[in-house]
Every structure is written in C-alpha cells, then in structure tokens.
Write a protein that holds these residues in place. Sequence first.
Motif, short mmCIF file in Angstrom:
data_model
loop_
_atom_site.label_atom_id
_atom_site.label_comp_id
_atom_site.label_asym_id
_atom_site.label_seq_id
_atom_site.Cartn_x
_atom_site.Cartn_y
_atom_site.Cartn_z
N ALA A 62 5.90 -6.50 -0.09
CA ALA A 62 6.66 -7.23 0.94
C ALA A 62 5.93 -7.21 2.27
CB ALA A 62 8.05 -6.61 1.08
N ALA A 63 5.31 -6.09 2.61
CA ALA A 63 4.56 -6.00 3.86
C ALA A 63 3.38 -6.97 3.87
CB ALA A 63 4.08 -4.57 4.07
N PHE A 64 2.69 -7.08 2.75
CA PHE A 64 1.58 -8.03 2.66
C PHE A 64 2.07 -9.46 2.88
CE2 PHE A 64 -0.69 -4.71 0.05
CZ PHE A 64 -1.74 -4.53 0.95
N GLU A 65 3.23 -9.78 2.29
CA GLU A 65 3.76 -11.14 2.44
C GLU A 65 4.14 -11.42 3.89
OE1 GLU A 65 6.28 -12.96 -0.44
OE2 GLU A 65 5.99 -11.34 -1.88
N LEU A 66 4.71 -10.45 4.55
CA LEU A 66 5.09 -10.65 5.95
C LEU A 66 3.86 -10.88 6.83
CD1 LEU A 66 7.84 -7.90 6.28
CD2 LEU A 66 8.20 -10.36 6.59
N GLN A 67 2.76 -10.22 6.51
CA GLN A 67 1.54 -10.36 7.29
C GLN A 67 0.84 -11.68 7.01
OE1 GLN A 67 -0.79 -7.59 9.08
NE2 GLN A 67 1.28 -7.45 9.90
N ASN A 68 0.98 -12.17 5.79
CA ASN A 68 0.18 -13.33 5.37
C ASN A 68 0.95 -14.64 5.30
OD1 ASN A 68 -2.17 -11.74 5.00
ND2 ASN A 68 -1.39 -11.04 3.01
N ASN A 69 2.27 -14.59 5.46
CA ASN A 69 3.07 -15.81 5.37
C ASN A 69 4.08 -15.82 6.52
OD1 ASN A 69 4.67 -18.01 4.76
ND2 ASN A 69 5.08 -17.39 2.63
N ALA A 70 3.78 -16.54 7.56
CA ALA A 70 4.64 -16.54 8.75
C ALA A 70 5.99 -17.19 8.49
CB ALA A 70 3.93 -17.28 9.89
N ASN A 71 6.09 -17.97 7.41
CA ASN A 71 7.32 -18.70 7.14
C ASN A 71 8.28 -17.97 6.19
OD1 ASN A 71 6.52 -20.94 8.74
ND2 ASN A 71 5.22 -21.66 7.06
N VAL A 72 7.84 -16.87 5.61
CA VAL A 72 8.70 -16.18 4.65
C VAL A 72 9.90 -15.57 5.37
CG1 VAL A 72 7.49 -13.96 4.78
CG2 VAL A 72 8.75 -14.58 2.71
N ARG A 73 11.08 -15.73 4.77
CA ARG A 73 12.31 -15.22 5.37
C ARG A 73 12.60 -13.80 4.88
NH1 ARG A 73 17.33 -18.87 4.71
NH2 ARG A 73 16.85 -18.48 2.50
N ILE A 74 13.19 -12.99 5.75
CA ILE A 74 13.57 -11.63 5.38
C ILE A 74 14.55 -11.65 4.21
CG2 ILE A 74 14.55 -9.46 6.17
CD1 ILE A 74 11.91 -10.18 7.49
N LEU A 75 15.51 -12.60 4.25
CA LEU A 75 16.48 -12.71 3.17
C LEU A 75 15.80 -12.96 1.84
CD1 LEU A 75 19.33 -12.96 2.00
CD2 LEU A 75 19.34 -15.36 2.75
N ASP A 76 14.82 -13.87 1.82
CA ASP A 76 14.12 -14.19 0.58
C ASP A 76 13.36 -12.97 0.04
OD1 ASP A 76 15.07 -16.76 0.71
OD2 ASP A 76 13.28 -17.54 1.74
N VAL A 103 9.08 -6.79 12.94
CA VAL A 103 7.93 -6.26 13.69
C VAL A 103 6.67 -6.29 12.83
CG1 VAL A 103 7.01 -4.21 14.88
CG2 VAL A 103 9.44 -4.80 15.08
N ALA A 104 6.83 -6.11 11.53
CA ALA A 104 5.69 -6.06 10.62
C ALA A 104 4.95 -7.39 10.55
CB ALA A 104 6.14 -5.64 9.23
N ARG A 105 5.55 -8.46 11.01
CA ARG A 105 4.86 -9.76 11.01
C ARG A 105 3.68 -9.76 11.99
NH1 ARG A 105 7.93 -13.88 8.65
NH2 ARG A 105 10.18 -13.51 8.48
N ASN A 106 3.75 -8.93 13.01
CA ASN A 106 2.74 -8.95 14.06
C ASN A 106 1.43 -8.31 13.60
OD1 ASN A 106 4.73 -10.01 15.82
ND2 ASN A 106 5.43 -7.92 16.33
N LYS A 107 0.33 -8.89 14.01
CA LYS A 107 -0.96 -8.31 13.71
C LYS A 107 -1.14 -7.03 14.54
CE LYS A 107 -1.88 -11.80 11.09
NZ LYS A 107 -1.79 -11.66 9.62
N GLY A 108 -1.92 -6.13 13.99
CA GLY A 108 -2.18 -4.88 14.68
C GLY A 108 -1.15 -3.80 14.41
N ILE A 109 -0.13 -4.11 13.59
CA ILE A 109 0.89 -3.13 13.24
C ILE A 109 0.41 -2.31 12.05
CG2 ILE A 109 3.25 -2.80 12.41
CD1 ILE A 109 3.06 -3.64 15.31
N GLU A 110 0.52 -1.01 12.13
CA GLU A 110 0.08 -0.13 11.05
C GLU A 110 1.16 -0.06 9.98
OE1 GLU A 110 -0.53 4.55 10.81
OE2 GLU A 110 -2.12 3.57 11.96
N LEU A 111 0.78 -0.39 8.74
CA LEU A 111 1.71 -0.41 7.62
C LEU A 111 1.15 0.45 6.48
CD1 LEU A 111 2.37 -4.25 7.67
CD2 LEU A 111 3.93 -2.47 8.51
N LYS A 112 1.99 0.70 5.50
CA LYS A 112 1.59 1.51 4.36
C LYS A 112 1.24 0.60 3.18
CE LYS A 112 3.06 5.40 6.35
NZ LYS A 112 2.15 6.46 6.81
N ALA A 113 0.08 0.83 2.58
CA ALA A 113 -0.30 0.13 1.35
C ALA A 113 -0.19 1.11 0.20
CB ALA A 113 -1.71 -0.42 1.46
#
Length: 283
Positions: A62-76, A103-113
């Motif tokens: 889900a984190a990857f999708e938020l970073q790579n797809n600006a149009n993806v909805r949280i509900l989806d 917040v995870a949509r923003n670049k530069g945010i540290e996430l867990k892979a």
Amino acid sequence: MDWLERINRAMDYIEQNLSNEIDFKEVARLACCPEYHFPRMFSSMTGVTMSEYIRRRRLSLAAFELQNNANVRILDLALKYGYDSPDAFSRAFKTLHGVNPTVARNKGIELKAIPRLSFQISIKGAVEMDYRIEELDFEIEIVGVKQKVTTKDAFQVIPKLWAEATENGLLQRLINMSWEQPQCKMEGILGVVGKQAAITDEDFEYLMGCRYTRELPADMEKITLPKSTWAVFPNISEAWQRLYTEWLPVADYELADLPCIENQLAPDRVPNSELWVPVISRR
C-alpha cells in the motif's frame, strides 16, 4: 517435491493473493502441512505470525502505491488490502510506517518496506535435537472428554481447556484413571488433536484423555488408534518450534494421517512432556 519447494510454493500463493482473500486451508495444502500445525511452523521459522506477516506485506505494498500513484484513493487501498474502513486501514498503516497514508504520498517520507519471504537451507548451529522412533505394533485406546475447537484459535483455546480441566476436576480424574491400569509408553495425560494430522476443517474435536482399557465412563468417549510409527520428541514447546524447521527437512519420514499427541508426563519426570508425531518412512 522437497520440503523447501513446498513451503515456497505456499509463500508464492500468499504473495499472489495479497490483494484478495487468502485461503489458509490452501496455504497449508500447498505446503503439504496440516492446517492446524502450519501457523506454528511458520511462526517458529520466521519469528512472526503468518497473519502479521500478511498484514505487514499488504501495508508495505500500500505504501508503494501511495508513493507511485497520486490518484489512488485511501478507501480503495483499504478495501483492496482487506480493511473494513479507511479509518482501520489508516490506524494499521500508521502503526507500521509511523505516518498516516495521506502523509505517505509525499516524497522524502521514510516508510517501511517489508520484503516477501522465501525459505532456504541455512546453517544455524550444531545444536542436537533429541528424538526416538517408536513402533507400536498394537492398537491404542484413549478415553477422555472431547471439546470442539476452532482451527484458527486452537493455540489460544487449548491451553484454556486444560486450565478449566484443572479447575473442574477433569485433570485429576484422568490422572486417577491412568494410575488404575498403567500402560507402557505414551502413558501420560494426552491431548489428541482431531482425527487426522491434516486438519482442513474450520473446527475439530480435541480430546483430553489417557490410555484406558476398563469400562468406559458414561461421560467420556473412546478413540482407537491403529498400529503405527511415531517420532517422539522431549519437551512439547521446544519440539513444536524445531520439528518443521530442523527435523522434518532432513528426516527420512513424512507426517502420517493420524493425529499428533501431546503427552503430559508426571511433574517430577525429566523431561515432563513429549510430543508424539505420527510418521511414515519416505523410503
């Protein structure tokens, strides 16, 4: 098909269905492992429960999708990865990643892979594992009380059943019965899981009992196990932790189509418990 191939085939199925409902019966079938035992095997090998691993993998994707797809909805994303609501998804997401999904949509945010798991043979240290093979050339009669247990909750429910048996006197009754006519080997207080090692149903019957050949008490039931071969390991908890990761991969045996039995011995015995695993030779 060897042990590693079976386990990795099950992991492939999990990976391919992270955005769908995962059938845990199918996972166990692909691994050629009883559904009741597979979660314990997985936890002992990885240090994390299977449900927690799946949750973390889904939130990682889900984190990857938020970073790579600006149009993806949280509900989806919530629905895609098995959450009933965006709020539940957001709470789980923040627990893992430390930030909300928005917040995870923003670049530069540290996430867990969380990488996908695969299994390989590795050298863990030469710590011997004690076992013995028992050939029982006679039928075994076990008498006791059955309780229905939901498969997915078994590891939490069964210890509670034994605690209740201590409080209501059932355990002492079984101890007294086992003293009336002591049996050689497998002579302790027994926990028999279902009818077959390969538990595929949503629930099963767990019998708390002992070997007993006198008149059947009116409030108890009897099961009879045929002549069979058993691998016997001291210390139940340690045996479960190492059975699948260290013994089965190298042994010339596979699980037989009989229930595993946890044998509780007298408190002053060393060890005071044994795990009896039904096996058949691979040769």
